[in-house]
Design a protein around this motif. Structure first.
Motif, PDB file in Angstrom:
ATOM      1  N   TYR A  69       0.860  -1.182   0.000  1.00  0.00           N
ATOM      2  CA  TYR A  69       0.000   0.000   0.000  1.00  0.00           C
ATOM      3  C   TYR A  69       0.895   1.230   0.000  1.00  0.00           C
ATOM      4  CZ  TYR A  69      -3.392  -3.416   1.688  1.00  0.00           C
ATOM      5  OH  TYR A  69      -4.196  -4.505   1.821  1.00  0.00           O
ATOM      6  N   GLN A  70       0.465   2.251  -0.735  1.00  0.00           N
ATOM      7  CA  GLN A  70       1.212   3.505  -0.773  1.00  0.00           C
ATOM      8  C   GLN A  70       0.263   4.658  -0.475  1.00  0.00           C
ATOM      9  OE1 GLN A  70       3.988   4.018  -4.031  1.00  0.00           O
ATOM     10  NE2 GLN A  70       3.612   6.222  -4.069  1.00  0.00           N
ATOM     11  N   GLN A  71       0.739   5.620   0.322  1.00  0.00           N
ATOM     12  CA  GLN A  71      -0.069   6.796   0.654  1.00  0.00           C
ATOM     13  C   GLN A  71       0.824   8.013   0.811  1.00  0.00           C
ATOM     14  OE1 GLN A  71      -3.040   7.794   0.666  1.00  0.00           O
ATOM     15  NE2 GLN A  71      -4.353   6.015   0.862  1.00  0.00           N
ATOM     16  N   VAL A  83       2.669   9.291  10.248  1.00  0.00           N
ATOM     17  CA  VAL A  83       1.564   8.613  10.928  1.00  0.00           C
ATOM     18  C   VAL A  83       0.250   8.847  10.189  1.00  0.00           C
ATOM     19  CG1 VAL A  83       0.194   8.535  13.053  1.00  0.00           C
ATOM     20  CG2 VAL A  83       2.674   8.542  13.179  1.00  0.00           C
ATOM     21  N   LYS A  84       0.036  10.059   9.683  1.00  0.00           N
ATOM     22  CA  LYS A  84      -1.196  10.328   8.935  1.00  0.00           C
ATOM     23  C   LYS A  84      -1.266   9.486   7.666  1.00  0.00           C
ATOM     24  CE  LYS A  84      -2.295  14.868  10.755  1.00  0.00           C
ATOM     25  NZ  LYS A  84      -2.438  16.298  10.504  1.00  0.00           N
ATOM     26  N   ALA A  85      -0.140   9.271   7.003  1.00  0.00           N
ATOM     27  CA  ALA A  85      -0.124   8.425   5.804  1.00  0.00           C
ATOM     28  C   ALA A  85      -0.427   6.968   6.172  1.00  0.00           C
ATOM     29  CB  ALA A  85       1.225   8.543   5.091  1.00  0.00           C
ATOM     30  N   VAL A  86       0.155   6.493   7.281  1.00  0.00           N
ATOM     31  CA  VAL A  86      -0.139   5.126   7.748  1.00  0.00           C
ATOM     32  C   VAL A  86      -1.621   5.003   8.096  1.00  0.00           C
ATOM     33  CG1 VAL A  86       0.310   3.407   9.534  1.00  0.00           C
ATOM     34  CG2 VAL A  86       2.208   4.714   8.575  1.00  0.00           C
ATOM     35  N   LYS A  87      -2.132   6.016   8.779  1.00  0.00           N
ATOM     36  CA  LYS A  87      -3.547   6.000   9.165  1.00  0.00           C
ATOM     37  C   LYS A  87      -4.445   5.932   7.927  1.00  0.00           C
ATOM     38  CE  LYS A  87      -6.964   8.397  11.964  1.00  0.00           C
ATOM     39  NZ  LYS A  87      -7.232   9.513  12.871  1.00  0.00           N
ATOM     40  N   LEU A  88      -4.085   6.638   6.857  1.00  0.00           N
ATOM     41  CA  LEU A  88      -4.870   6.566   5.613  1.00  0.00           C
ATOM     42  C   LEU A  88      -4.886   5.147   5.053  1.00  0.00           C
ATOM     43  CD1 LEU A  88      -3.839   9.876   3.793  1.00  0.00           C
ATOM     44  CD2 LEU A  88      -6.117   9.279   4.674  1.00  0.00           C
ATOM     45  N   THR A  91      -7.325   3.253   7.439  1.00  0.00           N
ATOM     46  CA  THR A  91      -8.737   3.657   7.395  1.00  0.00           C
ATOM     47  C   THR A  91      -9.311   3.610   5.983  1.00  0.00           C
ATOM     48  OG1 THR A  91      -8.124   6.006   7.268  1.00  0.00           O
ATOM     49  CG2 THR A  91      -8.566   5.089   9.459  1.00  0.00           C
ATOM     50  N   ASP A  92      -8.576   4.074   4.986  1.00  0.00           N
ATOM     51  CA  ASP A  92      -9.104   4.133   3.624  1.00  0.00           C
ATOM     52  C   ASP A  92      -8.923   2.824   2.857  1.00  0.00           C
ATOM     53  OD1 ASP A  92      -9.616   6.742   4.324  1.00  0.00           O
ATOM     54  OD2 ASP A  92      -8.403   7.653   2.745  1.00  0.00           O
ATOM     55  N   ASN A  93      -7.708   2.273   2.887  1.00  0.00           N
ATOM     56  CA  ASN A  93      -7.445   1.061   2.114  1.00  0.00           C
ATOM     57  C   ASN A  93      -7.949  -0.206   2.801  1.00  0.00           C
ATOM     58  OD1 ASN A  93      -4.850   2.987   1.505  1.00  0.00           O
ATOM     59  ND2 ASN A  93      -5.572   1.960  -0.334  1.00  0.00           N
ATOM     60  N   LEU A  94      -7.676  -0.328   4.101  1.00  0.00           N
ATOM     61  CA  LEU A  94      -8.033  -1.547   4.824  1.00  0.00           C
ATOM     62  C   LEU A  94      -9.377  -1.470   5.540  1.00  0.00           C
ATOM     63  CD1 LEU A  94      -4.527  -2.318   6.396  1.00  0.00           C
ATOM     64  CD2 LEU A  94      -5.560  -3.372   4.372  1.00  0.00           C
ATOM     65  N   LYS A  95      -9.939  -0.241   5.648  1.00  0.00           N
ATOM     66  CA  LYS A  95     -11.225  -0.024   6.335  1.00  0.00           C
ATOM     67  C   LYS A  95     -11.168  -0.539   7.766  1.00  0.00           C
ATOM     68  CE  LYS A  95     -13.079   1.351   2.439  1.00  0.00           C
ATOM     69  NZ  LYS A  95     -12.666   2.653   2.023  1.00  0.00           N
ATOM     70  N   ARG A  96     -10.054  -0.205   8.443  1.00  0.00           N
ATOM     71  CA  ARG A  96      -9.851  -0.651   9.819  1.00  0.00           C
ATOM     72  C   ARG A  96      -9.593   0.539  10.727  1.00  0.00           C
ATOM     73  NH1 ARG A  96      -5.320  -5.058   9.461  1.00  0.00           N
ATOM     74  NH2 ARG A  96      -5.362  -4.728  11.691  1.00  0.00           N
TER      75      ARG A  96
END
Length: 158
Positions: A69-71, A83-88, A91-96
């Motif tokens: 995954y890339q963000q 951290v915000k990129a990891v969070k994306l 939340t966005d890619n994994l819906k977790r």
């Protein structure tokens, strides 16, 4: 345990880091308290940018359970952007759900050297669990990233 500590000192030496007697307690604590768990989350690559007059940014690529995954994100600092990129990704890619950072502390051994090993201790809250992780590196951001990746691997095993 001695072999693990020695291996970590060798790794730091290979990176041209100077390891002093003051650094050893940090290395020992890091190695012995955070034995490698099966790493389901790995950092493939990251780029952190800091420029005067612009907000810090991070582009990251993670492998989570062998899927990449890339963000990209901006933040108040380079670590905040990371951290915000990891969070994306979570939340966005994994819906977790993504853990909440509740405490961040940095320890630097005495001596005033600019290349001293830094220990980042980070506390997270995730689904009622308190998770404490630490990273060790000469770079404060890298130490914090190591602590974050350890947390990600812990939540993957919950």
């Amino acid at each position: 345990s001695i072999k693990k500590v020695t291996q970590r000192v060798i790794e730091l030496g290979d990176k041209k880091e100077i390891v002093t007697v003051d650094d050893l307690p940090y290395i020992i604590a890091d190695v012995l308290k955070h034995d490698k768990v099966h790493d389901k989350v790995k950092v493939i690559n990251y780029a952190l940018n800091l420029s005067q007059g612009l907000r810090p940014s991070a582009t990251i690529k993670l492998s989570i359970n062998d899927v990449e995954y890339q963000q990209f994100a901006v933040g108040d600092g380079q670590y905040d952007a990371f951290v915000k990129a990891v969070k994306l990704i979570y939340t966005d890619n994994l819906k977790r759900e993504f853990p909440t950072l509740t405490n961040y502390m940095v320890n630097i051994p005495p001596g005033g050297r600019t290349d001293a090993l830094v220990q980042a201790n980070i506390t997270w809250l995730y689904k009622g669990h308190t998770i404490k992780t630490r990273g060790l590196d000469a770079d404060q951001i890298e130490a914090a990233i190591q602590a974050t990746v350890k947390m990600l691997n812990i939540i993957e095993n919950l």
